[in-house]
Design an enzyme around this catalytic site. Sequence first.
Site, mmCIF file in Angstrom:
data_model
loop_
_atom_site.group_PDB
_atom_site.id
_atom_site.type_symbol
_atom_site.label_atom_id
_atom_site.label_comp_id
_atom_site.label_asym_id
_atom_site.label_seq_id
_atom_site.Cartn_x
_atom_site.Cartn_y
_atom_site.Cartn_z
ATOM 1 N N PHE A 63 0.827 -1.200 0.000
ATOM 2 C CA PHE A 63 0.000 0.000 0.000
ATOM 3 C C PHE A 63 0.863 1.252 0.000
ATOM 4 O O PHE A 63 1.844 1.344 0.750
ATOM 5 C CB PHE A 63 -0.845 0.078 1.277
ATOM 6 C CG PHE A 63 -1.791 -1.060 1.496
ATOM 7 C CD1 PHE A 63 -1.361 -2.221 2.132
ATOM 8 C CD2 PHE A 63 -3.122 -0.958 1.114
ATOM 9 C CE1 PHE A 63 -2.243 -3.265 2.365
ATOM 10 C CE2 PHE A 63 -4.000 -1.997 1.354
ATOM 11 C CZ PHE A 63 -3.563 -3.158 1.977
ATOM 12 N N ASP A 64 0.453 2.245 -0.742
ATOM 13 C CA ASP A 64 0.989 3.590 -0.587
ATOM 14 C C ASP A 64 0.349 4.134 0.697
ATOM 15 O O ASP A 64 -0.654 3.615 1.182
ATOM 16 C CB ASP A 64 0.599 4.425 -1.819
ATOM 17 C CG ASP A 64 0.969 5.889 -1.654
ATOM 18 O OD1 ASP A 64 0.226 6.733 -2.183
ATOM 19 O OD2 ASP A 64 1.995 6.181 -0.994
ATOM 20 N N GLY A 65 0.937 5.198 1.245
ATOM 21 C CA GLY A 65 0.409 5.764 2.492
ATOM 22 C C GLY A 65 -0.649 6.821 2.254
ATOM 23 O O GLY A 65 -1.846 6.582 2.431
#
Lengths: 372, 290
Positions: free
Chosen positions: A209-211
């Site tokens: 996941f990206d943040g």
Amino acid sequence: MMSVNNGGMRTGQDTAPNGTARASWERTNTMSNPSTPTKHLKSPKPQNAITIAVSSRVLFNMDKEQQIYEQKGMEEYLKYQIEHETEPFGPGPAFPFVKALEAVNTRLRELYPESEELFDVVLMTNNHAHVGLRLINTINHHRLFIERFCMTGGNSPIGYLKAYHTNLYLSADPMKVREALEEGIAAATMFNPPEKRTEVSETQLRVAFDGDAVLFSDESERIYKAHGLDKFFEHEKAHENTLLDHGPLKGFLESLGKLQKKFYAKGQRMDCPIRTYLVTARSAASSGTRALKTLRSWGLDTDEALFLAGAPKGPMLEKIRPHIFFDDQMFHVEGAAELGTVAAHVPYGVAQKRPQKKLAEENAKDSSAAAK
Amino acid sequence: MDSMVRNPDVKQRDAAQAVVVAVSSDAIFDPEVEQVHGATEPLRKGDAFSFMKAIQVVNERLLTLNSDETLLFDVILLSNDSEEKHSRIIASAKHYGLDIGRFCFCNKEDSIESLQSNEVKLFLSMDTNDVCKALQKGVPAALLYHQTDPNHQTEDQLKVVFSGDVIGSSEEMLHGLREQGFTETQLQGFKTAKGSVKEFAILMGEMRRRFGLEGSPLCTGLMTVWSSRDVCASALKTLRGWGLLVDEAFCLAGAPRSPILNLGFIGNTMKSSTYVKEGRDYSMYYGLEV
């Protein structure tokens, strides 16, 4: 002879020649003739399961057919589909991800045979039911455990997503993905798989996941976009101890965490078939702190957190080999794909080029409400 | 003993060529309305009122395509109401401009006989017991669903959903259901239902073909609630063999069906009538009524 209590499964268990019990779905999947009775496991109730809805074009490769539809229209498209009904489609971008979900389910069923806390993969497509037989034949061919599907014949599937407690929706259509996000359903757009695809595990599900604007809200990205990097750092430092608001995929990470804990509870931390990654442009030294603190206060974590401090994500993802990587910026999605990672776009937040559909809809709702 | 009243305001269809459908008056007009002796104002619309409107749209479109069309819906309103309510029912139908060809007034006990003598191709009611009884006597029957989602008004499209569990049924599949707890009576119900739905499905296939793929006022669907996807596939093939290629298909593997039905199907599903118990379990969970 081992026998596992299988209250949830109505069919008995097989014993393989070496005397160990095998789950009956494994036995079923070695049958190549789809017309023999499928002694199948019962699907979990939607409210108990983690429901992953996939559209037909992300589960399977329907490029050729899509072209026919775009160039020659609906009738030709359906005619072609029916004519080729017995030819299964090839795998699409979400296929390895779905296979990995099934691998996790197998492990979960071994440890918790009565539990309905499993992944439930649902085919949610606005394809016409004329394509139904070809899709079912394809599911059989690839031995996928997909027992639920909705073919809506052109209507929007969004209502059904909500009705069936969908935890994640993957589609090739960005409009539908946006609609789903607006309804509070985690969703992402998938594209043609990279030409050079990195090999991924068949036994361990890996999700990256990206943040910002994925797990977290896009509030910090707004600062960055409006005022630049320095202001971004200042802001993050000043708000280090303030939690970030949640983003559209926080819930999905939470579901994965819940399942991970079930493996830990049975002493399988080292061998856990689910692994999660945070891959963010934030830097470990500064802006990363706020992200970690936020996750911790939510009671969530990822197995690995990679702070790239602005460096490209592609190379890192190539090493991680996730089945899927979620990012809100097409730049990163494309960068990941270039190096062989299947990446999905979450069209959320300030990074999107087009204005949010929600605003337009809200205006429309307001004016129609006023008219009533 | 029934009394059939022709509706003078509606052009009578050729019953031999038309799709004769009997609809319970309780579905069209609100049965809860206080019966004030001598009241004359039109009855309130019932839960399946929009279904009537949808039928009308289909008939109108069929006639637009071909003014000599005989494959039209021919609606009989079936009423078990007391005599004093008869004229009010007829007047209400006129008031709303409903395309009802005939009114059939009879006692509840005589309903089945009336349906049989009028060669009804399908009997529709919102009452599960009525539908059950009819099916048991070999009268094709189905449940009308109360549409609850206001965002999906389907007055301009008629959605007819067929049961994949019934149509795709085979000995093997029934055995699978036996393992899930269905009784022999219920399983026999599947077989009877499959026989009685065939004719209606063929008619729907013919009617559906009058329209194009897109923009059709008639939308057909298949829904498999309990059985596996292979049963659904079998149902799709069977329907195709009967000349019906459905527009939508759902395979629920035991998931609640009310979300689908309430979102857009004022449709009729053949099997729900026989499996009241299972249906109610799920429906009650969602707080909706079958």
